[in-house]
Write a protein that holds these residues in place. Structure first.
Motif, PDB file in Angstrom:
ATOM      1  N   ILE A 100       0.776  -1.175  -0.014  1.00 49.65           N
ATOM      2  CA  ILE A 100       0.178  -0.063   0.127  1.00 49.65           C
ATOM      3  C   ILE A 100       0.615   1.254  -0.054  1.00 49.65           C
ATOM      4  O   ILE A 100       0.722   2.321  -0.869  1.00 49.65           O
ATOM      5  CB  ILE A 100      -1.060  -0.016   1.157  1.00 49.65           C
ATOM      6  CG1 ILE A 100      -2.088  -1.228   1.011  1.00 49.65           C
ATOM      7  CG2 ILE A 100      -1.685   1.467   1.417  1.00 49.65           C
ATOM      8  CD1 ILE A 100      -2.904  -1.040   2.309  1.00 49.65           C
ATOM      9  N   GLY A 101       1.997   1.182   0.936  1.00 53.88           N
ATOM     10  CA  GLY A 101       2.800   2.474   0.668  1.00 53.88           C
ATOM     11  C   GLY A 101       3.553   2.571  -0.354  1.00 53.88           C
ATOM     12  O   GLY A 101       3.488   3.769  -0.934  1.00 53.88           O
ATOM     13  N   ALA A 102       4.181   1.722  -1.075  1.00 49.94           N
ATOM     14  CA  ALA A 102       4.779   1.812  -2.234  1.00 49.94           C
ATOM     15  C   ALA A 102       3.852   2.232  -3.271  1.00 49.94           C
ATOM     16  O   ALA A 102       4.336   3.182  -4.106  1.00 49.94           O
ATOM     17  CB  ALA A 102       5.336   0.474  -2.594  1.00 49.94           C
ATOM     18  N   GLY A 121       7.559   5.487  -0.419  1.00 47.93           N
ATOM     19  CA  GLY A 121       6.434   5.223   0.042  1.00 47.93           C
ATOM     20  C   GLY A 121       6.403   3.962   0.872  1.00 47.93           C
ATOM     21  O   GLY A 121       5.392   3.979   1.861  1.00 47.93           O
ATOM     22  N   ALA A 122       7.106   3.109   0.415  1.00 44.75           N
ATOM     23  CA  ALA A 122       6.993   1.659   1.141  1.00 44.75           C
ATOM     24  C   ALA A 122       7.885   1.932   2.463  1.00 44.75           C
ATOM     25  O   ALA A 122       7.405   1.431   3.582  1.00 44.75           O
ATOM     26  CB  ALA A 122       7.930   0.790   0.333  1.00 44.75           C
ATOM     27  N   ALA A 123       8.802   2.869   2.432  1.00 43.38           N
ATOM     28  CA  ALA A 123       9.511   3.285   3.819  1.00 43.38           C
ATOM     29  C   ALA A 123       8.466   3.686   4.670  1.00 43.38           C
ATOM     30  O   ALA A 123       8.425   3.639   5.919  1.00 43.38           O
ATOM     31  CB  ALA A 123      10.769   4.003   3.718  1.00 43.38           C
ATOM     32  N   ILE A 124       7.695   4.938   4.337  1.00 44.72           N
ATOM     33  CA  ILE A 124       6.840   5.548   4.978  1.00 44.72           C
ATOM     34  C   ILE A 124       5.637   4.411   5.775  1.00 44.72           C
ATOM     35  O   ILE A 124       5.378   4.527   6.725  1.00 44.72           O
ATOM     36  CB  ILE A 124       6.113   6.571   4.435  1.00 44.72           C
ATOM     37  CG1 ILE A 124       7.264   7.664   3.984  1.00 44.72           C
ATOM     38  CG2 ILE A 124       4.969   7.494   5.192  1.00 44.72           C
ATOM     39  CD1 ILE A 124       6.854   8.719   3.089  1.00 44.72           C
ATOM     40  N   GLY A 125       5.087   3.682   4.686  1.00 49.18           N
ATOM     41  CA  GLY A 125       4.203   2.722   4.941  1.00 49.18           C
ATOM     42  C   GLY A 125       4.744   1.636   6.002  1.00 49.18           C
ATOM     43  O   GLY A 125       3.985   1.310   6.944  1.00 49.18           O
ATOM     44  N   ILE A 126       6.220   1.084   6.045  1.00 56.35           N
ATOM     45  CA  ILE A 126       6.585   0.305   6.985  1.00 56.35           C
ATOM     46  C   ILE A 126       6.586   0.932   8.309  1.00 56.35           C
ATOM     47  O   ILE A 126       6.311   0.567   9.449  1.00 56.35           O
ATOM     48  CB  ILE A 126       7.829  -0.183   6.628  1.00 56.35           C
ATOM     49  CG1 ILE A 126       7.793  -1.084   5.334  1.00 56.35           C
ATOM     50  CG2 ILE A 126       8.739  -0.940   7.748  1.00 56.35           C
ATOM     51  CD1 ILE A 126       8.927  -1.637   4.740  1.00 56.35           C
ATOM     52  N   ARG A 147      15.047  -4.130  14.499  1.00 54.15           N
ATOM     53  CA  ARG A 147      14.960  -5.718  14.152  1.00 54.15           C
ATOM     54  C   ARG A 147      14.250  -5.861  12.740  1.00 54.15           C
ATOM     55  O   ARG A 147      14.174  -6.824  12.302  1.00 54.15           O
ATOM     56  CB  ARG A 147      14.367  -6.401  15.175  1.00 54.15           C
ATOM     57  CG  ARG A 147      15.256  -6.703  16.377  1.00 54.15           C
ATOM     58  CD  ARG A 147      14.631  -6.839  17.533  1.00 54.15           C
ATOM     59  NE  ARG A 147      15.808  -7.116  18.737  1.00 54.15           N
ATOM     60  CZ  ARG A 147      16.559  -5.931  19.369  1.00 54.15           C
ATOM     61  NH1 ARG A 147      15.988  -4.780  19.030  1.00 54.15           N
ATOM     62  NH2 ARG A 147      17.073  -6.112  20.183  1.00 54.15           N
ATOM     63  N   VAL A 148      13.550  -4.743  12.346  1.00 55.84           N
ATOM     64  CA  VAL A 148      13.053  -4.601  10.733  1.00 55.84           C
ATOM     65  C   VAL A 148      13.789  -4.153   9.838  1.00 55.84           C
ATOM     66  O   VAL A 148      13.831  -4.760   8.742  1.00 55.84           O
ATOM     67  CB  VAL A 148      11.760  -3.911  10.958  1.00 55.84           C
ATOM     68  CG1 VAL A 148      11.424  -3.728   9.614  1.00 55.84           C
ATOM     69  CG2 VAL A 148      10.616  -4.364  11.712  1.00 55.84           C
ATOM     70  N   VAL A 149      14.709  -3.266  10.074  1.00 62.87           N
ATOM     71  CA  VAL A 149      15.567  -2.320   9.245  1.00 62.87           C
ATOM     72  C   VAL A 149      16.563  -3.400   8.420  1.00 62.87           C
ATOM     73  O   VAL A 149      16.736  -3.078   7.191  1.00 62.87           O
ATOM     74  CB  VAL A 149      16.154  -1.173   9.527  1.00 62.87           C
ATOM     75  CG1 VAL A 149      15.065  -0.136   9.842  1.00 62.87           C
ATOM     76  CG2 VAL A 149      17.073  -1.332  10.840  1.00 62.87           C
ATOM     77  N   PRO A 150      17.107  -4.447   9.127  1.00 62.97           N
ATOM     78  CA  PRO A 150      18.014  -5.100   8.328  1.00 62.97           C
ATOM     79  C   PRO A 150      17.182  -6.235   7.444  1.00 62.97           C
ATOM     80  O   PRO A 150      17.992  -6.268   6.054  1.00 62.97           O
ATOM     81  CB  PRO A 150      18.603  -6.346   9.386  1.00 62.97           C
ATOM     82  CG  PRO A 150      18.579  -5.385  10.974  1.00 62.97           C
ATOM     83  CD  PRO A 150      17.216  -4.603  10.543  1.00 62.97           C
ATOM     84  N   ALA A 151      15.886  -6.453   7.776  1.00 63.78           N
ATOM     85  CA  ALA A 151      15.190  -7.265   6.607  1.00 63.78           C
ATOM     86  C   ALA A 151      14.950  -6.050   5.346  1.00 63.78           C
ATOM     87  O   ALA A 151      14.835  -6.584   4.239  1.00 63.78           O
ATOM     88  CB  ALA A 151      13.856  -7.616   7.203  1.00 63.78           C
ATOM     89  N   VAL A 152      14.608  -4.751   5.554  1.00 67.04           N
ATOM     90  CA  VAL A 152      14.178  -3.930   4.808  1.00 67.04           C
ATOM     91  C   VAL A 152      15.654  -3.785   3.862  1.00 67.04           C
ATOM     92  O   VAL A 152      15.528  -3.653   2.552  1.00 67.04           O
ATOM     93  CB  VAL A 152      14.036  -2.467   5.529  1.00 67.04           C
ATOM     94  CG1 VAL A 152      13.583  -1.633   4.299  1.00 67.04           C
ATOM     95  CG2 VAL A 152      12.650  -2.872   6.052  1.00 67.04           C
TER      96      VAL A 152
END
Length: 341
Positions: free
Chosen positions: A136-138, A170-175, A197-202
């Motif tokens: 959705i964000g992207a 947009g994906a970054a803002i959505g996450i 713990r999410v940003v390494p996956a991003v």
């Protein structure tokens, strides 16, 4: 420019092809997504305790059938893209790499959750939040930041993600929004703890997706005579004349940037014995990734006519506040002398 010494890139975006066959009835694609969500929620109610086998396996099949029927019903009235045939199946490199982004991202985040003592249920719930927020964000990021005038005149096309048009900012803002909402529903967890713990996956996801862009010959760079410049001979985004010109492989620059960012994040994580100061990974990610993105944008072609008239393009303008916020977190929030939880 002398193009004889440069790599020529033009593979097919499809991995292989399987001939088509017809379904007995149309199947809603959005309905399949709803089916998966309903099945997951139902499975949480009927699954056996950990380590035990299900005594009545038919319940799983029945749940799947009910979830499929219920998932399809709303889209008989709303409408959605449908499957009338299966095939010709043409798995694409971009799709494979996009899926790999979530698989490997899930693996590294699950490992970090496990080390911290968080449950499998917490991790699975987070996956749903992030998956929905990313798409959705992207999509909204592309619509709002890059092509708002067009979509204001064709607003019915906004949900059509399958037609292309996704923006990483947009994906970054959505996450970020998804993480905030997730933390509100999860006891004993802070936003910065989760973000670390999410940003390494991003970062992993960004690397895979940019490689996918390279496979598709999209997000192209400006003309260049550097030794590593690439001739994108089959890109649909270029004219026949432009396809003969060597260009910056900007998408590979970003893939490499994501790999470097991942290495730095993991080094910080291990340096603090798996308990980095809260906010440290998140802020480092924002500063490194979007500073790099700001610089790499200078090598890219303009995404729109509006960008071509600006000194900075939209990607750079969107990177500035994210870098500024990351610096603020590093300076004001992160206590580097203290391990996190």
């Amino acid at each position: 420019m002398n193009s004889s010494n440069h790599l020529t890139w033009g593979p097919s975006p499809e991995i292989f092809t399987i001939p088509e066959f017809y379904l007995p009835f149309s199947v809603s694609i959005f309905g399949l997504i709803l089916t998966a969500i309903l099945f997951y929620l139902g499975w949480q109610k009927i699954k056996p305790p950990k380590g035990e086998h299900m005594e009545e396996p038919w319940k799983g099949w029945a749940l799947g059938a009910v979830a499929f029927i219920v998932g399809q019903i709303p889209f008989l009235f709303i409408g959605s893209p449908t499957l009338d045939t299966i095939g010709p199946l043409e798995p694409r490199w971009y799709g494979l790499l996009f899926a790999s982004a979530f698989i490997f991202g899930y693996m590294i985040t699950y490992r970090m959750f496990s080390i911290a003592g968080r449950s499998q249920e917490d991790m699975d719930r987070l996956l749903i939040y992030v998956l929905i927020a990313t798409v959705i964000g992207a999509r909204l990021g592309h619509v709002i930041f890059y092509d708002l005038d067009y979509y204001m005149r064709n607003i019915h096309l906004v949900p059509q993600v399958w037609t292309g048009g996704l923006a990483s900012h947009g994906a970054a803002i959505g996450i970020i929004i998804a993480m905030y909402l997730y933390v509100k529903k999860t006891p004993g967890m802070t936003f910065f703890w989760l973000a670390d713990r999410v940003v390494p996956a991003v970062a992993i996801g960004g690397m895979f997706i940019r490689i996918g862009n390279f496979m598709n010959s999209e997000i192209l760079g400006k003309a260049s005579d550097l030794p590593w410049a690439v001739i994108f001979e089959v890109s649909p985004h270029l004219t026949a004349t432009e396809r003969a010109i060597p260009r910056h492989p900007s998408m590979l620059y970003e893939a490499l940037l994501c790999l470097v960012v991942l290495g730095v994040l993991w080094s910080i994580y291990k340096k603090y014995q798996n308990r980095p100061p809260e906010g440290s990974l998140f802020a480092t990610f924002l500063v490194m990734l979007f500073t790099g993105r700001f610089l790499i944008e200078f090598t890219k072609l303009a995404h729109s006519d509006i960008e071509a008239t600006w000194t900075l393009n939209m990607g750079q303008w969107l990177s500035i506040p994210l870098v500024a916020y990351g610096i603020w977190v590093l300076v004001k929030q992160v206590n580097w002398s203290k391990q996190g939880k």
